[in-house]
Design a protein around this motif. Structure first.
Motif, short mmCIF file in Angstrom:
data_model
loop_
_atom_site.label_atom_id
_atom_site.label_comp_id
_atom_site.label_asym_id
_atom_site.label_seq_id
_atom_site.Cartn_x
_atom_site.Cartn_y
_atom_site.Cartn_z
N ARG A 1 6.47 7.10 2.57
CA ARG A 1 6.02 6.05 3.49
C ARG A 1 5.17 5.03 2.74
NH1 ARG A 1 3.21 7.97 8.90
NH2 ARG A 1 1.76 8.91 7.42
N TRP A 2 5.51 3.77 2.94
CA TRP A 2 4.82 2.67 2.26
C TRP A 2 4.43 1.62 3.29
CZ3 TRP A 2 3.96 3.49 -2.89
CH2 TRP A 2 4.69 4.53 -3.48
N GLY A 3 3.43 0.85 2.97
CA GLY A 3 2.94 -0.12 3.94
C GLY A 3 2.63 -1.47 3.33
N PRO B 1 -6.52 12.20 -2.62
CA PRO B 1 -5.22 11.99 -3.27
C PRO B 1 -4.17 13.05 -2.95
CG PRO B 1 -6.98 11.48 -4.80
CD PRO B 1 -7.64 12.06 -3.57
N SER B 2 -4.59 14.26 -2.55
CA SER B 2 -3.63 15.32 -2.22
C SER B 2 -2.82 14.99 -0.99
CB SER B 2 -4.36 16.65 -2.03
OG SER B 2 -5.25 16.59 -0.92
N ASP B 3 -3.26 14.01 -0.22
CA ASP B 3 -2.55 13.60 1.00
C ASP B 3 -1.36 12.68 0.73
OD1 ASP B 3 -4.12 14.96 2.72
OD2 ASP B 3 -5.08 13.22 3.63
N ALA B 4 -1.20 12.20 -0.47
CA ALA B 4 -0.23 11.15 -0.78
C ALA B 4 1.15 11.45 -0.19
CB ALA B 4 -0.12 10.96 -2.28
N ALA C 1 -3.99 2.35 -4.76
CA ALA C 1 -3.81 3.29 -5.87
C ALA C 1 -4.20 4.67 -5.37
CB ALA C 1 -4.68 2.88 -7.07
N PRO C 2 -3.65 5.74 -5.97
CA PRO C 2 -3.98 7.09 -5.50
C PRO C 2 -5.45 7.44 -5.66
CG PRO C 2 -2.02 7.10 -6.89
CD PRO C 2 -2.64 5.74 -7.02
N ILE C 3 -6.12 6.84 -6.64
CA ILE C 3 -7.52 7.13 -6.90
C ILE C 3 -8.31 5.83 -6.99
CG2 ILE C 3 -9.16 8.15 -8.55
CD1 ILE C 3 -6.97 10.09 -9.37
N GLY C 4 -9.43 5.78 -6.29
CA GLY C 4 -10.35 4.67 -6.46
C GLY C 4 -10.21 3.53 -5.48
N LEU C 5 -9.01 3.28 -4.97
CA LEU C 5 -8.78 2.16 -4.05
C LEU C 5 -8.17 2.73 -2.77
CD1 LEU C 5 -7.27 -0.42 -6.56
CD2 LEU C 5 -9.59 -0.41 -5.65
N LEU D 1 0.80 -1.21 0.00
CA LEU D 1 0.00 0.00 0.00
C LEU D 1 0.84 1.27 0.00
CD1 LEU D 1 -2.37 -1.15 2.89
CD2 LEU D 1 -2.89 -1.26 0.44
N GLY D 2 0.34 2.27 -0.68
CA GLY D 2 0.83 3.61 -0.49
C GLY D 2 0.12 4.22 0.70
N THR D 3 0.57 5.36 1.17
CA THR D 3 -0.06 5.99 2.33
C THR D 3 -0.31 7.47 2.09
OG1 THR D 3 1.93 6.74 3.51
CG2 THR D 3 1.30 4.42 3.78
#
Length: 206
Positions: A37-39, A30-33, A143-147, A20-22
């Motif tokens: 940091r990854w998970g 998505p602006s929070d990306a 994903a940044p959008i949708g998930l 996961l991305g965080t």
């Protein structure tokens, strides 16, 4: 991320794995990306936890990291689906009444509902960050959008219940979810925290 997605799923003892991305958790959009940091969420046999923790998958992540946070969790309740399955359906009762609680929410947002969904998020985020008993909350996503989803830590089960069922903005969002149908798939799971290692950026705790 691309290589370990398959490697983690093939590791003996793992029945479910997602890389996961965080996000920072400020807006849960998505602006929070947060690209630093990854998970990884894995469902692993407790007898294989130590083996996975010392595996080449995890050690290679450590070599490329400046810090690490790990939470060992036991599912208390889980409703819905993640990738057409419920990976946390082996639930058990809370073993310690005053245990800290973790929550994972995850949703597949319908593409034509993304902007409408993001527009409804701010009041819920305000409620969340002002909730007594919240330790921390971050965004997670495949994903940044949708998930997209959230991972949050709470001082108690009661604190999480109060946010979920008494927070006005959250109640409005639940009603909108039923009326609008933002999601094609969603999951909400609560866990007892068995062990925490390292630190994760926190929101204001009360």
């Amino acid at each position: 991320m691309a290589i370990d997605r398959m490697r983690s799923r093939k590791f003996t003892g793992i029945s479910f794995s997602k890389l996961l991305g965080t996000g920072t958790g400020k807006t849960f959009t998505p602006s929070d990306a947060d690209l630093t940091r990854w998970g990884m969420v894995v469902v692993v046999d407790q007898n294989r936890l130590a083996d996975f923790d010392s595996s080449s998958i995890v050690t290679n992540w450590r070599k490329r990291s400046t810090s690490e946070f790990r939470a060992v969790l036991s599912p208390l309740s889980s409703h819905g689906l993640w990738a057409k399955t419920n990976p946390f359906d082996f639930t058990s009762a809370l073993s310690t009444p005053d245990a800290q609680i973790a929550a994972i929410t995850r949703a597949r947002i319908k593409w034509h509902q993304n902007f409408r969904f993001w527009g409804a998020v701010p009041p819920v985020v305000t409620d969340l960050h002002n909730s007594p008993g919240l330790i921390t909350a971050i965004g997670i996503g495949e994903a940044p959008i949708g998930l997209q989803g959230t991972f949050s830590l709470w001082k108690s089960a009661a604190a999480l219940r109060d946010f979920a069922y008494k927070g006005q903005a959250h109640q409005v969002a639940i009603k909108q979810t039923e009326e609008i149908g933002w999601y094609s798939e969603e999951l909400f799971a609560r866990f007892e925290v068995l062990e925490l290692r390292g630190e994760i950026s926190a929101t204001r705790a009360k």
